[in-house]
Design a protein around this motif. Structure first.
Motif, short mmCIF file in Angstrom:
data_model
loop_
_atom_site.label_atom_id
_atom_site.label_comp_id
_atom_site.label_asym_id
_atom_site.label_seq_id
_atom_site.Cartn_x
_atom_site.Cartn_y
_atom_site.Cartn_z
N ILE A 57 39.58 -108.14 64.67
CA ILE A 57 40.48 -108.79 65.62
C ILE A 57 39.68 -109.53 66.69
O ILE A 57 40.01 -110.65 67.10
CB ILE A 57 41.43 -107.75 66.26
N GLY A 58 38.58 -108.90 67.15
CA GLY A 58 37.71 -109.56 68.11
C GLY A 58 37.12 -110.85 67.56
O GLY A 58 37.01 -111.86 68.26
N LEU A 59 36.73 -110.82 66.29
CA LEU A 59 36.19 -112.03 65.65
C LEU A 59 37.24 -113.13 65.57
O LEU A 59 36.94 -114.31 65.83
CB LEU A 59 35.69 -111.68 64.25
N LEU A 60 38.47 -112.78 65.21
CA LEU A 60 39.54 -113.78 65.15
C LEU A 60 39.82 -114.37 66.52
O LEU A 60 40.06 -115.58 66.65
CB LEU A 60 40.80 -113.15 64.57
N ALA A 61 39.80 -113.51 67.54
CA ALA A 61 39.98 -114.02 68.91
C ALA A 61 38.86 -114.98 69.29
O ALA A 61 39.09 -116.00 69.94
CB ALA A 61 40.04 -112.84 69.89
N GLY A 62 37.64 -114.67 68.86
CA GLY A 62 36.51 -115.56 69.14
C GLY A 62 36.66 -116.90 68.44
O GLY A 62 36.37 -117.95 69.03
N ILE A 63 37.12 -116.89 67.20
CA ILE A 63 37.31 -118.14 66.47
C ILE A 63 38.34 -119.03 67.17
O ILE A 63 38.13 -120.24 67.36
CB ILE A 63 37.75 -117.84 65.03
N ALA A 64 39.45 -118.42 67.59
CA ALA A 64 40.47 -119.20 68.30
C ALA A 64 39.94 -119.71 69.64
O ALA A 64 40.24 -120.86 70.04
CB ALA A 64 41.71 -118.32 68.53
N SER A 65 39.13 -118.93 70.31
CA SER A 65 38.62 -119.33 71.62
C SER A 65 37.60 -120.45 71.52
O SER A 65 37.61 -121.39 72.33
CB SER A 65 37.99 -118.11 72.31
N PHE A 66 36.72 -120.39 70.53
CA PHE A 66 35.77 -121.49 70.34
C PHE A 66 36.51 -122.77 69.97
O PHE A 66 36.10 -123.88 70.35
CB PHE A 66 34.75 -121.12 69.26
N SER A 67 37.59 -122.65 69.21
CA SER A 67 38.40 -123.83 68.89
C SER A 67 38.99 -124.43 70.16
O SER A 67 39.02 -125.67 70.32
CB SER A 67 39.51 -123.43 67.91
N PHE A 72 39.78 -125.23 78.42
CA PHE A 72 38.39 -124.78 78.38
C PHE A 72 38.24 -123.41 79.04
O PHE A 72 37.57 -122.52 78.50
CB PHE A 72 37.52 -125.81 79.09
N ARG A 73 38.88 -123.23 80.18
CA ARG A 73 38.80 -121.93 80.87
C ARG A 73 39.43 -120.82 80.04
O ARG A 73 38.92 -119.70 79.98
CB ARG A 73 39.48 -122.04 82.24
N ILE A 74 40.55 -121.14 79.39
CA ILE A 74 41.18 -120.15 78.51
C ILE A 74 40.24 -119.78 77.38
O ILE A 74 40.11 -118.60 77.00
CB ILE A 74 42.51 -120.71 77.96
N GLY A 75 39.57 -120.77 76.83
CA GLY A 75 38.62 -120.50 75.75
C GLY A 75 37.46 -119.63 76.21
O GLY A 75 37.03 -118.72 75.49
N VAL A 76 36.95 -119.88 77.42
CA VAL A 76 35.84 -119.07 77.95
C VAL A 76 36.29 -117.61 78.12
O VAL A 76 35.57 -116.68 77.74
CB VAL A 76 35.35 -119.64 79.29
N ALA A 77 37.46 -117.41 78.71
CA ALA A 77 37.98 -116.04 78.86
C ALA A 77 38.19 -115.39 77.50
O ALA A 77 37.91 -114.20 77.31
CB ALA A 77 39.29 -116.07 79.64
N GLY A 78 38.65 -116.17 76.52
CA GLY A 78 38.86 -115.64 75.18
C GLY A 78 37.57 -115.25 74.49
O GLY A 78 37.52 -114.27 73.74
N ILE A 79 36.51 -116.01 74.74
CA ILE A 79 35.20 -115.67 74.17
C ILE A 79 34.72 -114.33 74.74
O ILE A 79 34.20 -113.47 74.02
CB ILE A 79 34.18 -116.79 74.44
N GLY A 80 34.90 -114.15 76.05
CA GLY A 80 34.55 -112.87 76.66
C GLY A 80 35.38 -111.73 76.08
O GLY A 80 34.86 -110.64 75.81
N PHE A 81 36.66 -112.00 75.85
CA PHE A 81 37.56 -110.99 75.28
C PHE A 81 37.14 -110.64 73.85
O PHE A 81 36.98 -109.46 73.50
CB PHE A 81 38.99 -111.52 75.31
N GLY A 82 36.98 -111.66 73.02
CA GLY A 82 36.62 -111.41 71.62
C GLY A 82 35.26 -110.74 71.49
O GLY A 82 35.09 -109.81 70.70
N GLY A 83 34.29 -111.21 72.28
CA GLY A 83 32.96 -110.61 72.23
C GLY A 83 32.96 -109.16 72.69
O GLY A 83 32.29 -108.31 72.11
#
Length: 467
Positions: A330-340, A354-365
């Motif tokens: 699930i973390g990996l899928l969140a990372g894929i969506a966030s990098f997109s 962009f800010r949402i993506g950064v927060a999502g990368i932190g979440f997924g990681g």
């Protein structure tokens, strides 16, 4: 009045475990006060990371005019010891001592190495700034040696400290305790960054030297407080005539357990996928989206908040015996969506995306890291917990360091040929590809590993966060 007080006490007792983030990490054998005191070694680790990767990195390039390539090489020196974390963990598992300690000597030695690095650094800075008596090359050599010592100290103290926490906590509480220690690392990083930024608001070489000296003193003081009366002496377990397996034998036994190799491979690949963006997001926000320095500085806080939310969700799900391999997926899928989201923020000129993506990368990681750590802890036993944690730490730290270097190199290389935006975009697309590859590696574990209801597997239960 007595009845009212009893009701109030009952209310707070019921409220505590739900709203205090780490209340359920404690136990009768390992109370919360003792746990938080031990976690101070992670606070000093966060302080060292900020000082080396942030403060000194910027000062040596901007204020002291050193080559960025040379400084990058110095910052990468601590990563030299990352692969040795597994060996350090094994040595702490099998340490022979008349005093009966296994972990304490390694944490103390790591503390002394960190102190030694910080003690050398001020003299190196004096030479580099031109105010000392000596050649500049000696300052560069001294700074490199200081970085190397601090890196060795971090690897030693962290590996043995995490193993000690695992020894002290009951098996059912171990993952919660380890997760708390990583939260304390995050807190130490953020708090140190804010403190150093305030102290060095107006740069002065002597003030920087005082900050480094203060960090050296704080490292020793806080780590001594963390260690005080934590590990019980057990001379029978550390007798010199005890026969222990060699590191090769212990590692072969660990790697031979079902799913161990695949888990470590997934940890390495996923960490690499999440880590390539580490030093690219802030320049991307400034160069591509036109964000100010203040705006890009907030990105670290956004990623940290995303990681904290990941801790909360991991606590809820793993408390219900959710499989850690599926949680990592699930973390990996969140990372894929966030990098997109980060990629699309440029053509859409959408800083909010962009800010949402950064927060999502932190979440997924964060979700991926905690889930793989939970799975790694399940592989270890009381006799080789240090080896298991050290192996996971070696893989994770090595992959993270290599990812930062690879991300910077590939971004510059592609950007110089196809343009700045193309350079950033190439790295982000490559990270998405790596996360998909990690899903493929992790897939068999997630598909076949199911926790039976009522089993004795360890759980995170890091806390029931508010909300």
């Amino acid at each position: 009045m007595t009845r009212s007080r009893a009701r109030i006490a009952t209310f707070w007792l019921a409220l505590g475990p739900r709203f205090l983030p780490f209340a359920d990490a404690a136990s009768a054998e390992f109370p919360l006060g003792r746990l938080l005191r031990l976690s101070l070694f992670q606070v000093t680790a966060g302080m060292a990371v900020v000082l080396l990767n942030g403060t000194l990195n910027r000062v040596m390039i901007v204020e002291l005019g050193m080559s960025a390539a040379l400084v990058a090489a110095m910052v990468a020196l601590p990563m030299v010891f990352a692969p040795f974390r597994a060996l350090i963990g094994h040595r702490s598992d099998t340490h022979r001592s008349y005093l009966g300690w296994r972990r304490v000597p390694f944490i103390w030695m790591g503390t002394l190495l960190q102190f030694g690095g910080f003690a050398i650094m001020p003299f190196a800075l004096l030479l580099l700034s031109g105010t000392g008596e000596g050649p500049v090359w000696a300052g560069k050599l001294g700074a490199a040696f200081a970085f190397l010592l601090v890196g060795a100290g971090l690897a030693t103290a962290q590996t043995a400290g995490l193993a000690l926490a695992g020894d002290l906590a009951p098996k059912a509480k171990r993952p919660r305790v380890i997760a708390l220690l990583y939260v304390m690392l995050l807190i130490g990083t953020v708090a140190s960054g804010l403190l150093f930024g305030r102290l060095l608001g107006e740069f002065d070489p002597m003030r920087l030297i005082q900050v480094v000296q203060g960090a050296a003193l704080a490292t020793v003081v806080l780590n001594v407080i963390a260690l005080w009366k934590q590990e019980a002496r057990d001379p029978a377990r550390t007798r010199h005539d005890t026969v222990h397996p060699t590191f090769a034998q212990a590692w072969a036994a660990l790697a031979g357990r079902k799913g161990a190799r695949r888990l470590l491979a997934a940890s390495a690949l996923g960490t690499f996928g999440f880590g390539m963006q580490d030093i690219l997001l802030e320049p991307y926000g400034g160069q591509v989206l036109g964000l100010s320095v203040g705006d890009t500085t907030q990105l670290t806080a956004l990623a940290a908040m995303g990681a904290l939310v990941a801790f909360a969700i991991a606590a809820r799900l793993l408390e219900r015996r959710f499989d850690p391999h599926r949680l990592a997926a699930i973390g990996l899928l969140a990372g894929i969506a966030s990098f997109s989201a980060v990629i699309f923020s440029a053509p859409m000129a959408a800083p909010a995306l962009f800010r949402i993506g950064v927060a999502g990368i932190g979440f997924g990681g964060g979700l991926f890291m905690l889930a793989t750590l939970a799975a790694a802890m399940d592989l270890g036993t009381s006799d080789d917990l240090g080896t298991a944690l050290g192996g996971w730490g070696a893989v994770q730290a090595t992959a993270a360091g290599a990812a930062i270097a690879a991300g910077a190199f590939l971004g510059d290389a592609v950007g110089s040929v196809a343009g700045v935006i193309a350079g950033y975009s190439f790295v982000y697309h490559l990270e998405i590809l790596l996360l998909f590859a990690t899903l493929a590696v992790l897939g068999p574990l997630a598909a076949h590993s199911r926790r039976a209801a009522g089993s004795n597997s360890t759980r995170f239960g890091m806390a029931e966060f508010p909300g």
